[in-house]
Motif scaffolding. Structure first.
Motif, PDB file in Angstrom:
ATOM      1  N   PRO A 197       0.808  -0.991   0.066  1.00 46.13           N
ATOM      2  CA  PRO A 197      -0.190  -0.238  -0.024  1.00 46.13           C
ATOM      3  C   PRO A 197       0.949   1.216  -0.115  1.00 46.13           C
ATOM      4  O   PRO A 197       1.916   1.259   0.427  1.00 46.13           O
ATOM      5  N   THR A 198       0.467   2.318  -0.833  1.00 45.15           N
ATOM      6  CA  THR A 198       1.052   3.632  -0.791  1.00 45.15           C
ATOM      7  C   THR A 198       1.433   4.112   0.629  1.00 45.15           C
ATOM      8  O   THR A 198       2.601   4.673   0.791  1.00 45.15           O
ATOM      9  N   PRO A 199       0.441   4.148   1.525  1.00 41.03           N
ATOM     10  CA  PRO A 199       1.082   4.651   3.041  1.00 41.03           C
ATOM     11  C   PRO A 199       2.293   4.008   3.575  1.00 41.03           C
ATOM     12  O   PRO A 199       3.062   4.408   4.083  1.00 41.03           O
ATOM     13  N   MET A 200       2.344   2.667   3.481  1.00 37.79           N
ATOM     14  CA  MET A 200       3.319   1.725   3.897  1.00 37.79           C
ATOM     15  C   MET A 200       4.490   2.136   3.278  1.00 37.79           C
ATOM     16  O   MET A 200       5.759   2.433   3.704  1.00 37.79           O
ATOM     17  N   MET A 201       4.450   2.407   1.700  1.00 35.53           N
ATOM     18  CA  MET A 201       5.807   2.667   1.206  1.00 35.53           C
ATOM     19  C   MET A 201       6.064   3.872   1.309  1.00 35.53           C
ATOM     20  O   MET A 201       7.578   3.982   1.306  1.00 35.53           O
ATOM     21  N   LYS A 202       5.373   4.905   1.754  1.00 31.70           N
ATOM     22  CA  LYS A 202       5.811   6.194   1.970  1.00 31.70           C
ATOM     23  C   LYS A 202       6.734   6.153   3.177  1.00 31.70           C
ATOM     24  O   LYS A 202       7.889   6.997   3.242  1.00 31.70           O
ATOM     25  N   VAL A 203       6.176   5.467   4.231  1.00 31.01           N
ATOM     26  CA  VAL A 203       6.904   5.574   5.382  1.00 31.01           C
ATOM     27  C   VAL A 203       8.102   4.926   5.152  1.00 31.01           C
ATOM     28  O   VAL A 203       9.361   5.181   5.665  1.00 31.01           O
ATOM     29  N   ILE A 204       8.315   3.910   4.477  1.00 30.76           N
ATOM     30  CA  ILE A 204       9.644   2.922   4.031  1.00 30.76           C
ATOM     31  C   ILE A 204      10.586   3.838   3.268  1.00 30.76           C
ATOM     32  O   ILE A 204      11.834   4.007   3.503  1.00 30.76           O
ATOM     33  N   ARG A 205       9.859   4.844   2.328  1.00 32.05           N
ATOM     34  CA  ARG A 205      10.861   5.716   1.700  1.00 32.05           C
ATOM     35  C   ARG A 205      11.338   6.638   2.712  1.00 32.05           C
ATOM     36  O   ARG A 205      12.767   7.107   2.260  1.00 32.05           O
ATOM     37  N   ASP A 206      10.654   7.233   3.476  1.00 31.36           N
ATOM     38  CA  ASP A 206      11.108   8.149   4.425  1.00 31.36           C
ATOM     39  C   ASP A 206      12.239   7.747   5.002  1.00 31.36           C
ATOM     40  O   ASP A 206      13.392   8.258   5.401  1.00 31.36           O
ATOM     41  N   TRP A 207      12.041   6.569   5.753  1.00 32.07           N
ATOM     42  CA  TRP A 207      12.942   5.933   6.236  1.00 32.07           C
ATOM     43  C   TRP A 207      14.488   5.677   5.421  1.00 32.07           C
ATOM     44  O   TRP A 207      15.542   5.799   6.152  1.00 32.07           O
ATOM     45  N   ALA A 208      14.094   5.235   4.516  1.00 36.44           N
ATOM     46  CA  ALA A 208      15.371   4.815   3.555  1.00 36.44           C
ATOM     47  C   ALA A 208      16.051   6.100   3.295  1.00 36.44           C
ATOM     48  O   ALA A 208      17.401   6.302   3.191  1.00 36.44           O
ATOM     49  N   ILE A 209      15.381   7.451   3.083  1.00 38.59           N
ATOM     50  CA  ILE A 209      15.964   8.492   2.828  1.00 38.59           C
ATOM     51  C   ILE A 209      16.761   9.030   4.157  1.00 38.59           C
ATOM     52  O   ILE A 209      17.853   9.546   4.223  1.00 38.59           O
ATOM     53  N   ASP A 210      16.232   8.819   5.537  1.00 39.31           N
ATOM     54  CA  ASP A 210      16.740   9.378   6.783  1.00 39.31           C
ATOM     55  C   ASP A 210      18.042   8.557   6.849  1.00 39.31           C
ATOM     56  O   ASP A 210      19.092   9.090   7.552  1.00 39.31           O
ATOM     57  N   PHE A 211      18.081   7.243   6.534  1.00 40.98           N
ATOM     58  CA  PHE A 211      19.209   6.420   6.886  1.00 40.98           C
ATOM     59  C   PHE A 211      20.227   6.264   5.564  1.00 40.98           C
ATOM     60  O   PHE A 211      21.041   5.204   5.565  1.00 40.98           O
ATOM     61  N   ASN A 212      20.064   6.789   4.670  1.00 41.46           N
ATOM     62  CA  ASN A 212      20.539   6.741   3.275  1.00 41.46           C
ATOM     63  C   ASN A 212      20.760   5.449   2.802  1.00 41.46           C
ATOM     64  O   ASN A 212      21.979   4.937   2.565  1.00 41.46           O
ATOM     65  N   VAL A 213      19.558   4.846   2.622  1.00 41.28           N
ATOM     66  CA  VAL A 213      19.470   3.156   2.238  1.00 41.28           C
ATOM     67  C   VAL A 213      19.106   3.423   0.808  1.00 41.28           C
ATOM     68  O   VAL A 213      17.857   3.692   0.741  1.00 41.28           O
ATOM     69  N   PRO A 214      19.636   2.841  -0.202  1.00 39.54           N
ATOM     70  CA  PRO A 214      18.985   2.914  -1.621  1.00 39.54           C
ATOM     71  C   PRO A 214      18.304   1.641  -1.606  1.00 39.54           C
ATOM     72  O   PRO A 214      17.971   0.635  -0.911  1.00 39.54           O
ATOM     73  N   GLY A 215      17.024   1.684  -2.615  1.00 38.04           N
ATOM     74  CA  GLY A 215      16.205   0.518  -2.831  1.00 38.04           C
ATOM     75  C   GLY A 215      15.304   0.753  -3.962  1.00 38.04           C
ATOM     76  O   GLY A 215      15.679   1.621  -4.937  1.00 38.04           O
ATOM     77  N   GLN A 216      14.532  -0.285  -4.043  1.00 41.32           N
ATOM     78  CA  GLN A 216      13.484  -0.284  -5.116  1.00 41.32           C
ATOM     79  C   GLN A 216      12.191  -0.461  -4.579  1.00 41.32           C
ATOM     80  O   GLN A 216      12.026  -1.075  -3.711  1.00 41.32           O
ATOM     81  N   ALA A 217      11.174   0.161  -5.227  1.00 40.34           N
ATOM     82  CA  ALA A 217       9.675  -0.145  -4.948  1.00 40.34           C
ATOM     83  C   ALA A 217       8.893  -0.504  -5.939  1.00 40.34           C
ATOM     84  O   ALA A 217       9.073   0.409  -7.197  1.00 40.34           O
TER      85      ALA A 217
END
Length: 266
Positions: A197-217
């Motif tokens: 779900p979009t709300p879940m992935m938004k939280v994950i994206r923000d976490w990834a930015i905060d901790f400088n973790v690259p990834g794919q959605a």
């Protein structure tokens, strides 16, 4: 290269409340399919031929080269998927695929976080399988409304990985959101993959930015044509190296995008 074929259903099975597993023998698609891609399907029984009119995009859950089959897992959410759930082995489907850009696995990563929610868990099974084959250390977080809706749980439990589950009703694992586990991670992650779900992935994206973790959605978007012509699946993504953003079509440029480039909140 995507193609259009008419193929019969091999198996149709209800696997949870509103969730179904569909197995189709399609050697042409199997030969080209990659993890994270999807197919665009339409039933062709004469009395249902144009109702509903549009195809349905469904991500590929399994690619079996020996049996030349693909497995699709979907949830009944409207009239189209309701019709699909009533089809039987032997009924034919009009299939376009494989479509879209799938997941990629980097040789430079070791510790990988994979997070799936709801029906977004379905395309993650072949990804996790590939990560394990590539000797990655995988932490897998799965979230759903209830224990019955955690797709592929038995199959994931067969892998050598760290698995945690969250359900909203508390029937399995932690009660609450799967993203709550992000606060409990004790090790740094090299990479992250997600679909849900979009709300879940938004939280994950923000976490990834905060901790400088690259990834794919992998994005779950409504699609009309599946080929980039109708523009019904456009999403906002940041322009790499710049401050602005642009629109991209999930059916052709995606459904898999760099996680930190997707704009979920506008």
């Amino acid at each position: 290269m995507a193609q259009r074929v008419i193929r019969e259903i091999v198996e149709q099975q209800k696997i949870g409340p509103g969730y179904f597993k569909l197995v189709i023998k399609a050697p042409e698609i199997v030969a080209q399919a990659k993890i994270g891609q999807f197919v665009h399907i339409k039933w062709i029984a004469e009395e249902r031929n144009s109702d509903p009119l549009l195809r349905r995009p469904i991500s590929i859950n399994r690619i079996n080269h020996e049996e030349e089959t693909i497995t699709l897992v979907y949830r009944v959410v409207g009239r189209g998927t309701k019709v699909l759930s009533n089809l039987k082995p032997g009924d034919q489907l009009d299939i376009m695929g494989p479509l879209g850009t799938g997941f990629s696995i980097s040789e430079d990563t070791n510790r990988v976080l994979v997070i799936g929610g709801g029906v977004g868990i379905a395309p993650l099974y072949p990804l996790v399988n590939k990560l394990i084959e590539a000797n990655k250390e995988v932490i897998l977080l799965l979230g759903a409304e209830t224990a019955e809706e955690v797709i592929d749980l038995d199959s994931f439990q067969e892998f050598d990985l760290e698995l945690k589950v969250a359900t909203m009703d508390g029937s399995l694992g932690k009660q609450g959101f799967v993203t709550d586990y992000l606060e409990e991670l004790e090790q740094e992650m090299d990479y992250i993959y997600t679909c849900g779900p979009t709300p879940m992935m938004k939280v994950i994206r923000d976490w990834a930015i905060d901790f400088n973790v690259p990834g794919q959605a992998s994005l779950e978007e409504r699609m009309g044509c599946g080929t980039g012509a109708c523009l019904s699946c456009v999403c906002q993504v940041k322009i790499e190296g710049k401050d602005g953003w642009t629109y991209k079509q999930a059916c052709t440029a995606g459904p898999v995008f760099p996680l930190r480039e997707v704009i979920f909140d506008e």
